[in-house]
Design an enzyme around this catalytic site. Structure first.
Site, mmCIF file in Angstrom:
data_model
loop_
_atom_site.group_PDB
_atom_site.id
_atom_site.type_symbol
_atom_site.label_atom_id
_atom_site.label_comp_id
_atom_site.label_asym_id
_atom_site.label_seq_id
_atom_site.Cartn_x
_atom_site.Cartn_y
_atom_site.Cartn_z
ATOM 1 N N PHE A 1 31.285 79.606 80.349
ATOM 2 C CA PHE A 1 30.633 80.418 81.383
ATOM 3 C C PHE A 1 29.126 80.439 81.182
ATOM 4 C CE2 PHE A 1 28.873 84.447 82.908
ATOM 5 C CZ PHE A 1 29.406 84.559 84.183
ATOM 6 N N CYS B 1 35.650 79.381 74.043
ATOM 7 C CA CYS B 1 35.798 79.252 75.491
ATOM 8 C C CYS B 1 34.768 80.064 76.263
ATOM 9 C CB CYS B 1 37.219 79.613 75.920
ATOM 10 S SG CYS B 1 37.659 81.366 75.805
ATOM 11 N N ASP B 2 34.234 81.133 75.712
ATOM 12 C CA ASP B 2 33.195 81.912 76.390
ATOM 13 C C ASP B 2 32.014 81.028 76.793
ATOM 14 O OD1 ASP B 2 34.752 83.220 74.413
ATOM 15 O OD2 ASP B 2 33.425 84.954 74.373
ATOM 16 N N ALA B 3 31.738 80.033 75.953
ATOM 17 C CA ALA B 3 30.581 79.171 76.169
ATOM 18 C C ALA B 3 30.629 78.475 77.515
ATOM 19 C CB ALA B 3 30.497 78.131 75.055
#
Length: 372
Positions: free
Chosen positions: A162, A158-160
């Site tokens: 951003f 999920c960081d991706a």
């Protein structure tokens, strides 16, 4: 020993409650933003989280700082922040970092494009557009499962969301070419279909956490969902609010906002495990700052009701300010990770400062501050 530790935590949280009682003043927001920005620039090559070596200037950690610092540069009364950012781009010839497909190595493109908008120098964005053209015409075919070969060539954590999607949205905006938006939408939807828990309106960090429980609760990492929530804002900033693409992101944003409002702690921050406040009482400022950023942006843009979300912003912002030292270091930033962990007042990271500056930019506007 456990009793003493508990008493110390209670004392810290009680002190935070005192800080939150203060009214937010736009000039004070600006002052603390400057203090955090100046401290982070002065300590740019230092480590404060137990690391032996500093991050590369094009690493995602610094890229997240640049996203927030660019917002501060637009508020500051001198150009030295823009010049500092421009010097980084010049030194590395406006290239992205090492890996062609990896989202983390795309994030500096956000800063490059923002600087292009100020200086109108196409050299600042040509390498990013060239690389994204290559990706678009040679798309990764890897699966989203964590153990798949080359799995991070797509946005399967999920960081991706951003790191890379806002760059695609910005390129679409400045070029007007629909193909960049279409590619981003296809990949974002695939990632969301894989990682988003519709029952909780939150994102798993990656496949490994879908079947895990922590003290009986599902594992939704605070900073991970912070990356997503702030990423949604940064993408929507580039889109026409009447477009179907904007409405897709807005639906996710509203669902997350409603859930996140329920999960804010009485002290103003969000627990490192969003559903496990009882087990993670220690403040954490990077994820929390991103939620404040997202909430304040929603109010400023007429999307979120101020009477409902405004108190959460005020409580959260005052809590974050309470974790800034007199010198300007933002404490209680969880070190690099992928799951709930530990944070302490003497630990910081550049991405935490970036999140704080993003939050401050919207809080400043919310409380009447004017950007020239």
């Amino acid at each position: 020993m456990k009793v003493l530790r508990l008493l110390l935590i209670v004392a810290v949280l009680a002190n935070v409650g005192t800080v939150q009682a203060q009214d937010v003043q736009p000039e004070e927001v600006k002052q603390v933003m400057k203090k955090v920005a100046d401290w982070q620039i002065a300590h740019f090559r230092d480590t404060f989280s137990g690391r032996k070596n500093p991050h590369h200037p094009l690493d995602w950690t610094n890229g997240a700082f640049y996203v927030g610092l660019t917002k501060w540069a637009g508020m500051a009364d001198d150009d030295r922040y823009y010049n500092w950012l421009k010097n980084i781009g010049t030194e590395y010839e406006w290239e992205l970092f090492k890996r062609i497909y990896h989202a983390d190595d795309h994030i500096v493109g956000q800063m490059y494009i923002d600087l292009y908008r100020k200086y109108n120098d196409e050299n600042m964005i040509k390498p990013t557009i060239d690389q994204f053209d290559f990706i678009m015409y040679h798309p990764a075919q890897t699966k989203f499962e964590w153990k798949s070969p080359f799995h991070q060539s797509r946005w399967n954590w999920c960081d991706a969301l951003f790191m890379s999607p806002p760059v695609w949205a910005k390129i679409y905006n400045i070029t007007g070419e629909q193909k960049y938006l279409d590619f981003m939408m296809t990949e974002f939807k695939a990632s969301t279909d894989f990682l988003f828990d519709k029952n909780e309106s939150l994102y798993y960090r990656d496949e490994r956490y879908m079947s895990k429980v922590d003290n009986g609760t599902k594992v939704f990492w605070s900073r991970g969902n912070g990356w997503v929530f702030a990423g949604l804002v940064n993408v929507m900033n580039e889109l026409n609010p009447e477009s179907k693409e904007y409405k897709y992101f807005l639906k996710i944003y509203k669902a997350m906002a409603e859930r996140l409002l329920q999960l804010q702690t009485p002290q103003g921050h969000w627990a490192m495990s969003l559903l496990g406040q009882e087990f993670y009482p220690t403040p954490e400022t990077s994820g929390s700052s991103f939620y404040i950023y997202g909430f304040a942006w929603g109010i400023n843009n007429g999307i979120l009701d101020k009477s409902t979300y405004g108190p959460a912003v005020e409580k959260g912002w005052n809590a974050m300010v309470g974790y800034v030292t007199d010198e300007g270091m933002l404490g209680y930033v969880q070190p690099i990770g992928a799951a709930p962990g530990n944070a302490s007042p003497d630990k910081t990271e550049v991405y935490g400062a970036g999140a704080f500056l993003s939050a401050g930019a919207e809080v400043f506007k919310l409380y009447g501050g004017k950007v020239e």
